[in-house]
Scaffold this active site. Sequence first.
Site, PDB file in Angstrom:
ATOM      1  N   CYS A  78       0.856  -1.184   0.000  1.00  0.00           N
ATOM      2  CA  CYS A  78       0.000   0.000   0.000  1.00  0.00           C
ATOM      3  C   CYS A  78       0.896   1.238   0.000  1.00  0.00           C
ATOM      4  O   CYS A  78       2.099   1.152   0.148  1.00  0.00           O
ATOM      5  CB  CYS A  78      -0.866   0.016   1.257  1.00  0.00           C
ATOM      6  SG  CYS A  78      -1.838  -1.491   1.468  1.00  0.00           S
ATOM      7  N   ARG A 106       1.489   1.526  -6.054  1.00  0.00           N
ATOM      8  CA  ARG A 106       1.704   0.577  -4.941  1.00  0.00           C
ATOM      9  C   ARG A 106       0.440  -0.186  -4.593  1.00  0.00           C
ATOM     10  O   ARG A 106       0.453  -1.152  -3.832  1.00  0.00           O
ATOM     11  CB  ARG A 106       2.206   1.330  -3.706  1.00  0.00           C
ATOM     12  CG  ARG A 106       3.515   2.045  -3.907  1.00  0.00           C
ATOM     13  CD  ARG A 106       3.859   2.945  -2.745  1.00  0.00           C
ATOM     14  NE  ARG A 106       4.189   2.172  -1.568  1.00  0.00           N
ATOM     15  CZ  ARG A 106       5.424   1.849  -1.194  1.00  0.00           C
ATOM     16  NH1 ARG A 106       6.441   2.232  -1.936  1.00  0.00           N
ATOM     17  NH2 ARG A 106       5.649   1.150  -0.108  1.00  0.00           N
ATOM     18  N   TRP A 144      -3.673  -1.945  -1.452  1.00  0.00           N
ATOM     19  CA  TRP A 144      -3.652  -3.226  -2.148  1.00  0.00           C
ATOM     20  C   TRP A 144      -4.151  -4.224  -1.121  1.00  0.00           C
ATOM     21  O   TRP A 144      -3.485  -4.481  -0.117  1.00  0.00           O
ATOM     22  CB  TRP A 144      -2.244  -3.586  -2.625  1.00  0.00           C
ATOM     23  CG  TRP A 144      -2.194  -4.835  -3.431  1.00  0.00           C
ATOM     24  CD1 TRP A 144      -2.625  -5.024  -4.715  1.00  0.00           C
ATOM     25  CD2 TRP A 144      -1.705  -6.118  -3.004  1.00  0.00           C
ATOM     26  NE1 TRP A 144      -2.423  -6.322  -5.114  1.00  0.00           N
ATOM     27  CE2 TRP A 144      -1.859  -7.022  -4.083  1.00  0.00           C
ATOM     28  CE3 TRP A 144      -1.139  -6.596  -1.833  1.00  0.00           C
ATOM     29  CZ2 TRP A 144      -1.466  -8.356  -4.027  1.00  0.00           C
ATOM     30  CZ3 TRP A 144      -0.738  -7.916  -1.752  1.00  0.00           C
ATOM     31  CH2 TRP A 144      -0.907  -8.785  -2.835  1.00  0.00           C
ATOM     32  N   ASN A 198       0.592   0.166   6.145  1.00  0.00           N
ATOM     33  CA  ASN A 198       1.100  -0.694   5.081  1.00  0.00           C
ATOM     34  C   ASN A 198       1.752  -1.881   5.770  1.00  0.00           C
ATOM     35  O   ASN A 198       2.601  -1.717   6.629  1.00  0.00           O
ATOM     36  CB  ASN A 198       2.125   0.052   4.219  1.00  0.00           C
ATOM     37  CG  ASN A 198       2.702  -0.841   3.123  1.00  0.00           C
ATOM     38  OD1 ASN A 198       2.059  -1.832   2.742  1.00  0.00           O
ATOM     39  ND2 ASN A 198       3.889  -0.516   2.650  1.00  0.00           N
ATOM     40  N   GLY A 199       1.322  -3.091   5.417  1.00  0.00           N
ATOM     41  CA  GLY A 199       1.877  -4.294   6.051  1.00  0.00           C
ATOM     42  C   GLY A 199       0.754  -5.178   6.546  1.00  0.00           C
ATOM     43  O   GLY A 199      -0.395  -5.053   6.131  1.00  0.00           O
ATOM     44  N   GLU A 225      10.228 -14.514 -19.083  1.00  0.00           N
ATOM     45  CA  GLU A 225       9.913 -13.104 -18.826  1.00  0.00           C
ATOM     46  C   GLU A 225       8.856 -12.613 -19.814  1.00  0.00           C
ATOM     47  O   GLU A 225       7.904 -11.922 -19.453  1.00  0.00           O
ATOM     48  CB  GLU A 225      11.183 -12.251 -18.910  1.00  0.00           C
ATOM     49  CG  GLU A 225      10.995 -10.761 -19.039  1.00  0.00           C
ATOM     50  CD  GLU A 225      10.228 -10.099 -17.895  1.00  0.00           C
ATOM     51  OE1 GLU A 225       9.911 -10.773 -16.903  1.00  0.00           O
ATOM     52  OE2 GLU A 225       9.902  -8.900 -18.023  1.00  0.00           O
ATOM     53  N   LYS A 268       5.200 -11.068 -18.751  1.00  0.00           N
ATOM     54  CA  LYS A 268       4.708  -9.771 -19.235  1.00  0.00           C
ATOM     55  C   LYS A 268       3.317  -9.923 -19.848  1.00  0.00           C
ATOM     56  O   LYS A 268       2.410  -9.144 -19.570  1.00  0.00           O
ATOM     57  CB  LYS A 268       5.692  -9.206 -20.271  1.00  0.00           C
ATOM     58  CG  LYS A 268       6.973  -8.674 -19.674  1.00  0.00           C
ATOM     59  CD  LYS A 268       6.827  -7.287 -19.161  1.00  0.00           C
ATOM     60  CE  LYS A 268       7.138  -7.001 -17.737  1.00  0.00           C
ATOM     61  NZ  LYS A 268       7.732  -7.865 -16.825  1.00  0.00           N
ATOM     62  N   GLU A 292       0.638 -10.759 -17.100  1.00  0.00           N
ATOM     63  CA  GLU A 292       0.293  -9.791 -16.056  1.00  0.00           C
ATOM     64  C   GLU A 292      -0.401  -8.553 -16.606  1.00  0.00           C
ATOM     65  O   GLU A 292      -1.073  -7.852 -15.861  1.00  0.00           O
ATOM     66  CB  GLU A 292       1.509  -9.410 -15.229  1.00  0.00           C
ATOM     67  CG  GLU A 292       2.583  -8.647 -15.939  1.00  0.00           C
ATOM     68  CD  GLU A 292       3.706  -8.256 -14.976  1.00  0.00           C
ATOM     69  OE1 GLU A 292       3.446  -8.026 -13.784  1.00  0.00           O
ATOM     70  OE2 GLU A 292       4.852  -8.180 -15.427  1.00  0.00           O
ATOM     71  N   HIS A 299       9.099 -33.334 -24.172  1.00  0.00           N
ATOM     72  CA  HIS A 299       8.846 -34.162 -22.972  1.00  0.00           C
ATOM     73  C   HIS A 299       7.470 -33.887 -22.387  1.00  0.00           C
ATOM     74  O   HIS A 299       7.293 -33.937 -21.168  1.00  0.00           O
ATOM     75  CB  HIS A 299       9.943 -33.891 -21.941  1.00  0.00           C
ATOM     76  CG  HIS A 299      11.310 -34.225 -22.451  1.00  0.00           C
ATOM     77  ND1 HIS A 299      11.743 -35.513 -22.654  1.00  0.00           N
ATOM     78  CD2 HIS A 299      12.315 -33.429 -22.886  1.00  0.00           C
ATOM     79  CE1 HIS A 299      12.965 -35.507 -23.138  1.00  0.00           C
ATOM     80  NE2 HIS A 299      13.351 -34.248 -23.292  1.00  0.00           N
ATOM     81  N   LYS A 301       2.840  -2.785  -7.529  1.00  0.00           N
ATOM     82  CA  LYS A 301       4.189  -2.634  -8.071  1.00  0.00           C
ATOM     83  C   LYS A 301       5.216  -3.414  -7.264  1.00  0.00           C
ATOM     84  O   LYS A 301       6.136  -3.986  -7.817  1.00  0.00           O
ATOM     85  CB  LYS A 301       4.582  -1.156  -8.090  1.00  0.00           C
ATOM     86  CG  LYS A 301       5.959  -0.902  -8.670  1.00  0.00           C
ATOM     87  CD  LYS A 301       6.082  -1.399 -10.081  1.00  0.00           C
ATOM     88  CE  LYS A 301       7.483  -1.235 -10.635  1.00  0.00           C
ATOM     89  NZ  LYS A 301       7.657  -1.922 -11.933  1.00  0.00           N
TER      90      LYS A 301
HETATM   91  C1  AGP Z   1       7.235  -7.788 -12.980  1.00  0.00           C
HETATM   92  O1  AGP Z   1       6.696  -7.247 -14.182  1.00  0.00           O
HETATM   93  C2  AGP Z   1       6.221  -7.906 -11.887  1.00  0.00           C
HETATM   94  N1  AGP Z   1       5.597  -6.659 -11.627  1.00  0.00           N
HETATM   95  C3  AGP Z   1       6.738  -8.611 -10.651  1.00  0.00           C
HETATM   96  O2  AGP Z   1       6.996  -9.943 -11.038  1.00  0.00           O
HETATM   97  C4  AGP Z   1       8.028  -8.048  -9.998  1.00  0.00           C
HETATM   98  O3  AGP Z   1       9.143  -8.261 -10.853  1.00  0.00           O
HETATM   99  C5  AGP Z   1       8.265  -8.802  -8.682  1.00  0.00           C
HETATM  100  O4  AGP Z   1       7.174  -8.534  -7.824  1.00  0.00           O
HETATM  101  C6  AGP Z   1       9.572  -8.413  -7.990  1.00  0.00           C
HETATM  102  O5  AGP Z   1       9.545  -7.058  -7.634  1.00  0.00           O
HETATM  103  P1  AGP Z   1      10.933  -6.362  -7.192  1.00  0.00           P
HETATM  104  O6  AGP Z   1      11.839  -6.419  -8.384  1.00  0.00           O
HETATM  105  O7  AGP Z   1      10.565  -4.978  -6.803  1.00  0.00           O
HETATM  106  O8  AGP Z   1      11.492  -7.160  -6.055  1.00  0.00           O
END
Ligand code: AGP
Length: 608
Positions: A2, A27, A74, A98-99, A478, A482, A485, A501, A603
């Site tokens: 958050c 966030r 969040w 936050n937490g 990766e 992308k 997400e 396999h 994020k």
């Molecule tokens: C990546 O596009 C995602 N948003 C997510 O996987 C991110 O890389 C992951 O949460 C790690 O975040 P960080 O690099 O801030 O530790």
Amino acid sequence: MCGIVGILGNKPVAQRLIDGLKRLEYRGYDSAGIATLESGLLHVCRAQGKLVALQSAFDSSPIIGNLGIGHTRWATHGVPSEVNAHPHVSSKVAVVHNGIIENYAHLKEALIKKGHAFVSQTDTEVVTHTITDYLNQGLSPFDAFKASLKDFHGAYALAILIKDTPDTLFVARRGSPLVVGFGDGETYIGSDALVLAPWTKQLCYLEEGDYAILTPEKAMFYNEYGQSVDRPIKTISINADAVTKGGYDHFMLKEIFEQPTAVKETVESLIDPVSERLKLPVDVDWNAITKITMVACGTSYFSTAVAKYWFEMIAKLPVEVDIASEFRYRESPLPKGGAALFISQSGETIDTLEAMKQAKEMDQTTIVVVNVPESSMDRLADYSFHTKAGPEIGVASTKAFTCQLAVLATLCLDAAIKRGVLSDVEAKEYAQQLLNLPNEIYGILQKESDYQQVAETLKPARDALYLGRGTSFPIAMEGALKLKEISYIHAEGYAAGEMKHGPIALIDQLMPVIVLAPFDKWMVKTLSNLQEVIARGGIAICFTDRIGREHIQKDQIPTQIVEMPMTHLMTAPILYAVPMQLLSYYTALLRGTDVDQPRNLAKSVTVE
Ligand code: AGP
């Protein structure tokens, strides 16, 4: 995670709190709210959904006050709703958090027995009622605040208004970051330096376990033992423009196109562009290191997976990689004299941070690559290396990833040189390739129409497969992440050699297959896997280069080709990541999903 913001101002704060929350929205964006304290009254304005909903609620019924707090959420405990939105208030207290308060259920049960009425499903509401209860027992606001902190287990960044203390903000940090800012007759609190950037660059970071009392003139800090402590004020220059889209439709697109500059600044912070020699800010004794364990999450984990190939092939140093949430619980017997390397854009991802703490307890030399200076991981590591990507707002990580790879490539060269397994000539060649990356990335970005065309193929798909070998295998994963997400298409990155396999049973006309095949030692075998896909009626799009195209045309493989520049072992993963980013971006646009704030995501994930 958050976002928290607070202002002890000398003029009305409500709209500035909302503006601050807009800079924190990356966030979390399930709900948002603000609270102010004016003439002994607490005023609250909250809304479910993104900040636009809060702005609209505020516009229709503004609140006054020169002291206030704000929060963008969040959701962890309790669905996204107005009633679960922060700030959580009682007749005497307003709280943003936050937490996670892990013992909230126990506290809540006891407080209900004492007559406290809870209205939300959140863990945070126990903070409000715990402080209120201590006030009801006659404790002073400060003592009630201090006593309550002792009751909470888990992670928290807290900002608290107490009705009978005008001009005072109570803040605390355990496991979630919090920074204090000092302006002209005003003080501020925020989850990061970004939110405070337009107001001040004079910042003070709370240490783990700290709490503080803020007034418009000053901040009084205490450590977890209750001792008064001084925390240094640092000048952190963050360009406030970082939180604007700069004419792009989305932060993600802006950040993709910032990569030539971001990678240039990152590489040139580690390699002298004139002498083409390494100039690392810290001297790592790689000869004392017997094995590196690399740990991260999400996209950052894929950068470690690429680095494993580089360190083992070039520096001849054994590397083990793992995702943080698994590493933490598998009791890995790390070797004495080992090093643990952690990658994180935010420097706050709790899984990675906790893994780092564990590695320290196992006497590992801890090295971190982060994009946020002064973040928790940055402050905890033995050695810190910074990506110079600048603030990354889009939830999907792009420029931070290519900058992470650039740092890892340079660390690999440093290790290889110090371990005597790379000649000066070879090192210089690699350095030149890395220094030339910005130009290469710029060239790839000019071909966005190629990726828009491929996006048309992906748009209707329910599933997609990304294939690669060697250093292209993590880039395949990766690329799949992308796409998942931000377009919500189920996608999987797979080792091309593994298709036979089992997964090859999936191949049909409905599942596009993206194949990454730069000219390297794995290319020929990858093209064989491409043929196996096509032979079974699959739809394949191959990202390759001039030599790959020649192979495909010679073997008459019926596949769509997206041509890339020629690459090298260290540049291929970095360069092939860029079209993967744009491919997911354009596919998401076609599908109408929210590119910068995809559903259910945030994020940086500061909850386990
Ligand atoms: C990546 O596009 C995602 N948003 C997510 O996987 C991110 O890389 C992951 O949460 C790690 O975040 P960080 O690099 O801030 O530790």
